[in-house]
Design a protein around this motif. Structure first.
Motif, short mmCIF file in Angstrom:
data_model
loop_
_atom_site.label_atom_id
_atom_site.label_comp_id
_atom_site.label_asym_id
_atom_site.label_seq_id
_atom_site.Cartn_x
_atom_site.Cartn_y
_atom_site.Cartn_z
N LYS A 220 55.79 29.09 58.77
CA LYS A 220 56.41 30.05 58.63
C LYS A 220 55.58 31.43 58.88
O LYS A 220 54.56 31.69 58.73
CB LYS A 220 56.99 30.38 56.95
N LEU A 221 56.14 32.79 59.35
CA LEU A 221 55.80 33.83 59.80
C LEU A 221 55.41 34.81 58.58
O LEU A 221 56.46 34.94 57.88
CB LEU A 221 55.94 34.32 61.01
N TRP A 222 54.38 35.35 58.32
CA TRP A 222 54.26 36.52 57.38
C TRP A 222 54.02 37.80 58.21
O TRP A 222 53.07 37.92 58.72
CB TRP A 222 52.90 36.30 56.38
N VAL A 223 54.54 38.67 58.08
CA VAL A 223 54.91 39.89 59.04
C VAL A 223 54.94 41.09 58.17
O VAL A 223 55.53 41.33 57.16
CB VAL A 223 56.07 39.95 60.03
N GLY A 259 40.50 33.12 50.92
CA GLY A 259 40.24 32.44 49.62
C GLY A 259 39.67 31.08 50.04
O GLY A 259 39.50 30.66 50.93
N GLU A 260 39.27 30.37 48.84
CA GLU A 260 38.67 29.13 49.31
C GLU A 260 39.43 28.04 49.58
O GLU A 260 39.09 27.24 50.31
CB GLU A 260 37.99 28.77 47.87
N ASP A 261 40.59 28.07 49.25
CA ASP A 261 41.59 27.21 49.78
C ASP A 261 42.81 27.75 50.67
O ASP A 261 43.87 27.13 50.78
CB ASP A 261 42.30 26.37 48.48
N PHE A 262 42.50 29.02 50.89
CA PHE A 262 43.52 29.88 51.98
C PHE A 262 45.03 30.06 51.48
O PHE A 262 45.89 29.97 52.00
CB PHE A 262 43.68 28.82 53.38
N THR A 263 45.01 30.11 49.97
CA THR A 263 46.12 30.49 49.38
C THR A 263 46.35 31.95 48.85
O THR A 263 47.38 32.24 48.26
CB THR A 263 46.21 29.73 47.98
N ASP A 264 45.23 32.85 49.25
CA ASP A 264 45.19 34.03 48.85
C ASP A 264 45.78 34.78 50.31
O ASP A 264 45.13 34.35 51.42
CB ASP A 264 43.88 34.55 48.55
N LEU A 265 46.84 35.85 50.15
CA LEU A 265 47.03 36.63 51.47
C LEU A 265 46.49 37.98 51.20
O LEU A 265 46.75 38.56 50.37
CB LEU A 265 48.43 36.99 51.41
N LEU A 280 47.40 54.51 46.19
CA LEU A 280 46.66 53.23 46.63
C LEU A 280 46.58 53.01 48.18
O LEU A 280 46.26 51.71 48.55
CB LEU A 280 46.98 51.86 45.84
N ALA A 281 47.39 53.76 48.82
CA ALA A 281 47.39 53.64 50.29
C ALA A 281 45.95 53.71 50.71
O ALA A 281 45.22 54.43 50.36
CB ALA A 281 48.25 54.98 50.86
N GLY A 282 45.98 52.74 51.98
CA GLY A 282 44.70 52.81 52.55
C GLY A 282 43.74 51.76 51.76
O GLY A 282 42.65 51.55 52.12
N SER A 283 44.37 50.97 50.90
CA SER A 283 43.44 49.96 50.12
C SER A 283 43.74 48.42 50.76
O SER A 283 44.74 48.44 51.49
CB SER A 283 43.96 49.97 48.85
N ILE A 284 42.88 47.57 50.24
CA ILE A 284 42.96 46.14 50.77
C ILE A 284 43.53 45.45 49.60
O ILE A 284 43.02 45.54 48.43
CB ILE A 284 41.75 45.63 51.28
N PHE A 285 44.54 44.84 49.77
CA PHE A 285 45.41 44.14 48.79
C PHE A 285 45.15 42.59 48.83
O PHE A 285 45.08 42.17 49.91
CB PHE A 285 46.91 44.58 48.74
N LYS A 286 45.18 41.87 47.58
CA LYS A 286 45.06 40.32 47.64
C LYS A 286 46.13 39.98 46.88
O LYS A 286 46.61 40.52 45.90
CB LYS A 286 43.85 39.90 46.97
N LEU A 290 51.31 32.66 45.51
CA LEU A 290 52.45 32.35 46.60
C LEU A 290 52.96 31.01 46.94
O LEU A 290 54.09 30.90 47.15
CB LEU A 290 52.08 33.13 47.99
N GLY A 291 52.27 30.15 46.31
CA GLY A 291 52.59 28.76 46.44
C GLY A 291 52.51 28.24 48.02
O GLY A 291 53.11 27.12 48.25
N VAL A 292 52.10 28.97 48.77
CA VAL A 292 51.70 28.65 50.22
C VAL A 292 50.28 28.81 50.63
O VAL A 292 49.43 29.31 49.96
CB VAL A 292 52.73 29.08 51.27
N ARG A 293 49.84 28.09 51.83
CA ARG A 293 48.58 28.42 52.14
C ARG A 293 48.47 28.76 53.84
O ARG A 293 49.48 28.14 54.50
CB ARG A 293 47.59 27.33 51.86
N GLY A 294 47.40 29.05 54.09
CA GLY A 294 47.19 29.68 55.97
C GLY A 294 46.18 28.59 56.20
O GLY A 294 45.99 27.66 55.51
N ARG A 295 45.84 28.91 57.32
CA ARG A 295 44.89 28.02 58.03
C ARG A 295 43.49 28.73 58.36
O ARG A 295 43.34 29.66 58.26
CB ARG A 295 45.43 27.29 59.35
#
Length: 302
Positions: A220-223, A259-265, A280-286, A290-295
């Motif tokens: 699934k895509l995260w846009v 993140g350590e297991d790629f579950t943080d976006l 908070l514009a211009g910030s980096i968010f975590k 989410l219950g999913v992981r990336g690669r």
């Protein structure tokens, strides 16, 4: 499942873009586009450091397999020796016309860098007045050769690939299109363009302009939704939005898993001239929970 959103680096950019998670160091690399800074956020220590590349435009920083980083400087691609030794050596000069800039890039599973271009404005993009069809999609092979694949792009943006590397996903922000292509990883070619999601459709309301993108292990895509304050999860098989994460600022620009297991976006954003109601514009968010992981992200092989 309920997610949690945290601003891990507050107000760090004027126009944050190009997040790349390095799992070997647990660091997030990203750029401040119109300042010419590249950043490194250490998720273990919480430290955010920056380097200026000596140019007003920097849109890419991705680690290399040989050490250091591949970076972009307006219309050039270059090698940054290391974070502690800020020597920059050009490897592809004037890829684009002077009126343009390189905008966003990602490395495929073969170690090839894909990157696009767009007209170079002087400030955070005004989508309604952006000059159309002046950009292109390119690739940089490890041997240093640059190839143009698609022309008549307005703002080249997010890209990623499915698990078996048979499909490449790609965004033109002003066209408000998320496209899919058949992908040949050996030849480094794309074909059979089709629309995955049309952000101008009434079936996907209030999504703004698609910007940066990543993919999860479920395909699934995260846009990131510029001017809409969201990141949406899209099913590329149906083109439907299946999840929405809302942020405390409107100009959300890109995202990647870490993140350590790629579950943080991790999500980048841009700051308007007047912060007003979005401090908070211009910030980096975590985003967690989410219950999913990336690669694991690919490194440039050149």
């Amino acid at each position: 499942m309920s997610e949690k959103i945290e601003a891990v680096v507050k107000n760090s950019t004027r126009l944050g873009e190009g997040p790349h998670w390095d799992d070997t160091t647990q660091c997030l690399y990203y750029v401040d586009l119109f300042v010419g800074d590249v950043h490194r956020y250490n998720a273990v220590t919480g430290d955010d450091s920056r380097l200026n590349l000596g140019d007003t435009i920097a849109s890419i920083i991705i680690p290399r397999q040989k050490g250091g980083f591949v970076v972009s400087k307006r219309t050039d691609l270059a090698i940054l020796d290391s974070w502690d030794r800020d020597k920059v050596t050009s490897i592809a000069n004037r890829v684009e016309a002077d009126a343009n800039m390189i905008n966003d890039g990602k490395v495929d599973a073969s170690g090839r860098l894909w990157f696009g271009s767009c007209f170079c404005g002087k400030d955070i993009p005004d989508p309604d007045n952006w000059p159309k069809h002046q950009g292109s999609l390119y690739s940089l092979d490890p041997d240093g050769s640059v190839k143009k694949h698609i022309s008549n792009i307005t703002i080249s943006n997010g890209m990623d690939w499915n698990d078996d590397n048979s499909v490449m996903y790609y965004i033109d922000s002003i066209a408000r299109q998320v496209w899919a292509f058949d992908f040949d990883i050996t030849a480094g070619t794309v074909s059979n363009q089709r629309t995955v999601a049309d952000f101008s459709s009434t079936e996907i309301p209030d999504m703004g302009y698609p910007d940066g993108m990543t993919i999860d292990t479920e395909g699934k895509l995260w846009v990131a939704c510029f001017d809409a304050g969201k990141v949406v999860r899209i099913d590329p098989e149906t083109g439907t939005v299946i999840r929405t994460v809302k942020f405390p600022c409107e100009k959300i620009t890109s995202c990647c898993f870490g993140g350590e297991d790629f579950t943080d976006l991790y999500v980048t954003s841009a700051a308007p001239a007047q912060l007003g109601k979005t401090p908070l514009a211009g910030s980096i968010f975590k985003v967690t929970g989410l219950g999913v992981r990336g690669r694991k992200a690919n490194m440039f092989a050149g």
